[in-house]
Scaffold this motif. Structure first.
Motif, short mmCIF file in Angstrom:
data_model
loop_
_atom_site.label_atom_id
_atom_site.label_comp_id
_atom_site.label_asym_id
_atom_site.label_seq_id
_atom_site.Cartn_x
_atom_site.Cartn_y
_atom_site.Cartn_z
N SER A 214 0.83 -1.21 0.00
CA SER A 214 0.00 0.00 0.00
C SER A 214 0.86 1.25 0.00
O SER A 214 0.36 2.36 -0.25
N LYS A 264 -4.72 3.59 -6.77
CA LYS A 264 -3.94 3.66 -5.54
C LYS A 264 -2.97 2.49 -5.51
O LYS A 264 -3.19 1.47 -6.18
N SER A 266 -2.48 0.30 -3.22
CA SER A 266 -3.14 -0.90 -2.71
C SER A 266 -3.98 -1.57 -3.79
O SER A 266 -3.99 -2.81 -3.92
N THR A 267 -4.66 -0.77 -4.58
CA THR A 267 -5.48 -1.32 -5.66
C THR A 267 -4.60 -1.95 -6.73
O THR A 267 -4.94 -3.02 -7.27
N GLU A 290 -14.55 1.55 4.90
CA GLU A 290 -14.05 2.27 3.71
C GLU A 290 -12.90 1.53 3.04
O GLU A 290 -12.66 1.70 1.83
N GLN A 291 -12.17 0.71 3.80
CA GLN A 291 -11.10 -0.08 3.18
C GLN A 291 -11.66 -1.09 2.19
O GLN A 291 -11.06 -1.37 1.16
N ALA A 293 -14.38 -0.78 0.32
CA ALA A 293 -14.76 -0.07 -0.89
C ALA A 293 -13.55 0.23 -1.76
O ALA A 293 -13.61 0.16 -3.00
N GLU A 294 -12.43 0.54 -1.13
CA GLU A 294 -11.22 0.84 -1.87
C GLU A 294 -10.64 -0.42 -2.52
O GLU A 294 -10.25 -0.42 -3.69
N ASN A 295 -10.62 -1.52 -1.77
CA ASN A 295 -10.05 -2.76 -2.29
C ASN A 295 -10.84 -3.32 -3.47
O ASN A 295 -10.28 -3.90 -4.40
N LYS A 297 -12.12 -1.85 -5.84
CA LYS A 297 -11.82 -1.15 -7.10
C LYS A 297 -10.86 -1.94 -7.98
O LYS A 297 -10.74 -1.66 -9.17
#
Length: 334
Positions: A214, A264, A266-267, A290-291, A293-295, A297
């Motif tokens: 990340s 990002k 991480s993505t 929220e983590q 939702a980001e992952n 992606k």
């Protein structure tokens, strides 16, 4: 969300799968864990992975509580057996018939479900004849308590022998769950080619190398407060292998690559493992909704050849590729 077949089976799983190792029942409060599960469902994740040993059963209980109002047929639930559980007596570990049969029954009670979609051997048990283990798994499937059987961190040779015995017993091993990331590629030389031949998919854990990919751990700086690298309850040990200055410096070279791809870091890391067509799913965890939702992606992201090559160049010299590091304990843990 995109979905992929698990091995040569007809079962489809969400390519981003929610795992609750190191979080549910230990690191985060139950209400936050439930919020994370809700976020996963809202993001299109239908596949959830846990294990009886996670927080000594508490992780399964939290997951079951969080999903009990959902339509069971719309979910794919995975759990595992091998590591010590309960009071950790001499038979509370391994892949003996006794432990497998007691393990599946106890897992189903905690999950509050009649069956799991995938039941996995959490490691290879050197103290139990493989024939005994495979026969027990066959009986679990015939009893309807698990629909499919998988394994975790088995070597290419163990996969080959296990699949041979499984097919003789009337079922197939459909998955293997190894560690895999842009930094940890030990399955690529032997495990992946053997798995392709045998009809086995990978469900990979730690696609972000315990969070190192990340980019939040910077060379020459202290680890952020509250991060896995500062967690003395277990996270600190698992991340240690990636925390040297050379690796952290190399990882920072991924930042402009991610930005160039509009992602990002991480993505980018999760998307990288999904470029391998033998990977059915990348396991992601979360301590905050929220983590999740980001992952998510990373689902459906296609990285072009130039991006993949740039990642290889950035990490040159810090990637672990030694196939001999796919190992299970030499004896049962106490």
């Amino acid at each position: 969300m995109d979905y992929r077949h698990l091995g040569n089976s007809g079962l489809k799983v969400s390519e981003i799968t929610y795992g609750n190792w190191l979080t549910h029942g230990s690191q985060v409060e139950n209400d936050v864990a439930a919020q994370c599960v809700r976020a996963a469902l809202d993001a299109g994740i239908t596949t959830f992975d846990t294990a009886d040993a996670y927080a000594n059963g508490a992780a399964e209980q939290v997951l079951g509580d969080s999903l009990k109002s959902e339509r069971r047929e719309s979910l794919e639930i995975f759990t595992k057996v091998y590591w010590p559980v309960g009071p950790k007596g001499v038979n509370d570990v391994g892949l003996s018939r006794k432990h497998i049969m007691e393990g599946i029954n106890n897992s189903l009670k905690r999950l509050q479900m009649d069956y799991v979609d995938l039941y996995q051997a959490h490691r290879y048990d050197v103290e139990t004849p493989l024939e005994e283990t495979i026969a027990a798994f066959a009986d679990v499937v015939r009893a309807g308590k698990a629909l499919y059987i998988g394994v975790s961190e088995w070597s290419a040779e163990q996969l080959r022998e296990g699949q041979k015995l499984a097919r003789e017993a009337g079922f197939s091993i459909v998955s293997n769950q190894p560690q895999y990331s842009a930094l940890w590629r030990v399955i690529e030389e032997k495990v992946v080619p053997t798995s392709r031949e045998l009809g086995i998919s990978q469900i990979v854990w730690s696609p972000m190398a315990q969070g190192v990919l990340s980019g939040k751990y910077e060379p020459g700086k202290d680890a952020p407060a509250g991060s896995r690298a500062t967690d003395s309850k277990g996270g600190q040990d698992t991340i240690a292998r990636f925390m040297d200055e050379q690796t952290l410096t190399a990882v920072q070279k991924l930042r402009p690559i991610a930005e160039g791809a509009g992602l990002k870091m991480s993505t980018l890391a999760i998307a990288w493992v999904l470029q391998n067509d033998n990977v059915a799913a990348a396991l992601v965890g979360a301590s905050r909704p929220e983590q999740v939702a980001e992952n998510v992606k990373a689902a459906g992201v296609k990285l072009d050849a130039a991006t993949m090559s740039a990642i290889d160049d950035a990490l040159s010299g810090v990637v672990e590729s030694d196939a001999s590091k796919t190992v299970s304990p030499e004896k049962r843990p106490a």
